[in-house]
Every structure is written in structure tokens, then in C-alpha cells.
Design an enzyme around this catalytic site. Structure first.
Site, PDB file in Angstrom:
ATOM      1  N   TYR A  72       0.734  -1.282  -0.106  1.00 47.86           N
ATOM      2  CA  TYR A  72       0.043  -0.059   0.092  1.00 47.86           C
ATOM      3  C   TYR A  72       1.142   1.257   0.080  1.00 47.86           C
ATOM      4  O   TYR A  72       1.769   1.439   1.001  1.00 47.86           O
ATOM      5  CB  TYR A  72      -0.867   0.080   1.301  1.00 47.86           C
ATOM      6  CG  TYR A  72      -1.966  -1.102   1.117  1.00 47.86           C
ATOM      7  CD1 TYR A  72      -2.421  -1.839   0.047  1.00 47.86           C
ATOM      8  CD2 TYR A  72      -2.867  -1.310   2.225  1.00 47.86           C
ATOM      9  CE1 TYR A  72      -3.343  -2.666   0.135  1.00 47.86           C
ATOM     10  CE2 TYR A  72      -3.929  -2.182   2.272  1.00 47.86           C
ATOM     11  CZ  TYR A  72      -4.021  -2.926   1.290  1.00 47.86           C
ATOM     12  OH  TYR A  72      -4.946  -4.000   1.268  1.00 47.86           O
ATOM     13  N   GLY A  73       0.698   1.825  -1.220  1.00 49.69           N
ATOM     14  CA  GLY A  73       1.458   3.396  -1.300  1.00 49.69           C
ATOM     15  C   GLY A  73       2.900   3.092  -1.193  1.00 49.69           C
ATOM     16  O   GLY A  73       3.808   3.716  -0.636  1.00 49.69           O
TER      17      GLY A  73
END
Length: 319
Positions: free
Chosen positions: A53-54
Site C-alpha cells: 500500500y503506497g
């Protein structure tokens, strides 16, 4: 907030989980801090993140906030490993990759252990026994408390869970949870995964219980400029649920909401949260106002007649 047992394990989590997929991208750290503080103040415990994530930013922000604005002992950190977007193949559940990925997650999270470590995606090229031996090593090392699966089909989940269950006397790590998308717009989990999870004594962690935001009724009259569907990197994620079938289901949700005097969000979230086998439903609010509306649903319980009507309205092909 109600706390629930994850399957038959000793792990208890809040029935609403705080998703952090947008942290570090659409949600800056100061806003994430407000979300986490409000969530924990309301009794929420389960925080969902993943190493991809990210590009790792979500875990870094979770780590800074858990060691800053809330206490580590007050939260259950669930993260995932397995995707390898920078590698020569898309996923890797080898012992080498998983244990290295776990150490990297722990560094980003600023903690010595994760409460729930999940195999994010199945790797068809790595033997099952090798992957599961990595889970056993992680648990024995104290770096992991419980293990689960992510984007697995029913037979894949059952294979991994049964393998560990059959060898339980050999100190194998049980698979206590499975994660999948589950909402009134996507009930495919009911065909086989949810029954398999229940049969194996595990718990389902449902993600996107609001149908990628569509079940909040925000798209009834078009695409709002501030919505996910209006963002170039998220439009393709929402678009599959903007068809005629989804519109009919959203109207049924709105009818139920009007009759009960609650929001469409409350109806949709409550429907998922109270399905048999569901341990928690993961939501990803981008603003404190959105989280406030979610937290306000804690006391909502749908009458049996409403649940049955929604079941009928949403039955049939997913898409």
C-alpha cells in the site's frame, strides 16, 4: 465498538476495521492521525495495511501513528505480504521472500511483531509446504501472533488451512482468517469461500463492504467531483459497480434506509457486518466526516424482514 473472536482462535478484533490503503496517497498523515485517533477512541482495534500500500508508505504512517497518537497495545495490526510489483514475477510466497518481507514490514511499522500476518495473494510457483513453513518460522520467532490469507479462492484457502490443521500437533500455525471483497454488490464469497472459512473454524475479514463506495448512494445522480470514481487512479476500481444491477440494489438500500431512519451506508455496512462467519468489515474512510458516519452505525441492527428483502434484491450474478 463490539469486539469479535476471529473464528475459533484466541484473537479478538473490533467488528469494524480501519483500512489504510489510501494512507500516504489520497490521505495525508495528519488526516490519518485524526482518523486513527477517532477510531481508537470509539473502541476500534483492528488496523488493516499491507506492504504494497503506497509503496510501503501506509505501513510507515501506521508505525509512526501507533507509536505516537495511540498506544501499540490498544490496536491489532494486520498486514499482508506476497505481492512483488518490483520483482520479475507478480507474487512470491517463497520462504526467502516472505521472511524478508516480514522484517521489512516490522521496520516500517516500528514494532517487534504484527498481530495478524496474511498471505496477500497465492503464488502458484512456490510449494505450499514451503510457504507454510515460513508462517511457522515467523510465529515461532515471535514476530507474528496469528496468520491468515488474503486474495485466495475457496479451494486455495481450504488447502492451506487443512494442511496446517492436519499437522497441528507438530506446532503448525493455524490459518485463522481469510480476507475477500464482500458486499451487497458482490456476494461471490457466499458460493464457496465463506462456507469453507466457517467449516475450518476461521473468520472472514470482508473488505469493501460498501461496494467500493457505491452503496453509500453517492453515485445515484452522477459522479461527484470529490468521489473516488472522479479520480483517475481510482475510476476503474469503482466503474464495475456503476451499472444497472448496482443501481437497482442501491435503490433497495435507500428504501430500507428511509424506512429505518438511517443512512444507506448504515444499512449496507450492517448487512455485511452481521453475516454469519464475518469477523470484521474493513472500511477505508478518507475524511473524519466519513469515519464519523461509519462509527455512528455501531448501534444499527437490521430487522430480519429488511435483511431478507436485501438478500432478494441482491441475489443473482455479481456482475
Amino acid at each position: 465498538m463490539e469486539q469479535r473472536q476471529v473464528g475459533g482462535s484466541g484473537l479478538w478484533v473490533s467488528r469494524t476495521a480501519l483500512g489504510t490503503m489510501t494512507w500516504g496517497k489520497d490521505t495525508p498523515e495528519d488526516e490519518a492521525a485524526d482518523l486513527l485517533t477517532a477510531f481508537v477512541d470509539a473502541g476500534g482495534t483492528l488496523i488493516d495495511t499491507a506492504d504494497i500500500y503506497g509503496g510501503g508508505q501506509s505501513e510507515r504512517i501506521v508505525g509512526r501513528l501507533v507509536n505516537g497518537v495511540v498506544r501499540r497495545d490498544d490496536v491489532i495490526i494486520a498486514t499482508k505480504s506476497g505481492h512483488t510489483p518490483e520483482g520479475f514475477r507478480p507474487c512470491d510466497l517463497s520462504r526467502r521472500h516472505l521472511l524478508a518481507a516480514l522484517d521489512a514490514s516490522l521496520r516500517r511499522l516500528g514494532t517487534d511483531h504484527v498481530d495478524l500476518w496474511q498471505l496477500h495473494v497465492r503464488d502458484p510457483d512456490t510449494p505450499v509446504e514451503e510457504t507454510l513453513s515460513a508462517l511457522d518460522t515467523a510465529l515461532a520467532s515471535g514476530k507474528v501472533r496469528y496468520a491468515g490469507t488474503g486474495d485466495f479462492t475457496a479451494w486455495q484457502f481450504a488447502k492451506y488451512a487443512a494442511w496446517q490443521r492436519a499437522a497441528a500437533g507438530l506446532y503448525r500455525t493455524p490459518i485463522v482468517s481469510a480476507g475477500c471483497e464482500y458486499s451487497l454488490l458482490n456476494r461471490s464469497a457466499e458460493r464457496d469461500l465463506l462456507p469453507a472459512v466457517i467449516d475450518h473454524g476461521a473468520g472472514l475479514i470482508a473488505w469493501s463492504p460498501l461496494g467500493r463506495g457505491v452503496l453509500t448512494a453517492q453515485y445515484r445522480n452522477g459522479v461527484p467531483s470529490e468521489s473516488r470514481a472522479a479520480r483517475s487512479h481510482m475510476a476503474s476500481y469503482v466503474e464495475p459497480y456503476l451499472g444497472e444491477r448496482s443501481r437497482r440494489i442501491v435503490e433497495s438500500v435507500c428504501t430500507a434506509a428511509e424506512g429505518l431512519g438511517v443512512s444507506p451506508l448504515a444499512v449496507a455496512l450492517s448487512w455485511v457486518r452481521d453475516r454469519r462467519g464475518v469477523a470484521a468489515a474493513t472500511v477505508g474512510p478518507r475524511t473524519p466526516a466519513q469515519l464519523e458516519e461509519i462509527l455512528a452505525t455501531e448501534g444499527v441492527e437490521l430487522p430480519r424482514e429488511i435483511r431478507e428483502a436485501l438478500d432478494d434484491a441482491s441475489s443473482g450474478p455479481v456482475r
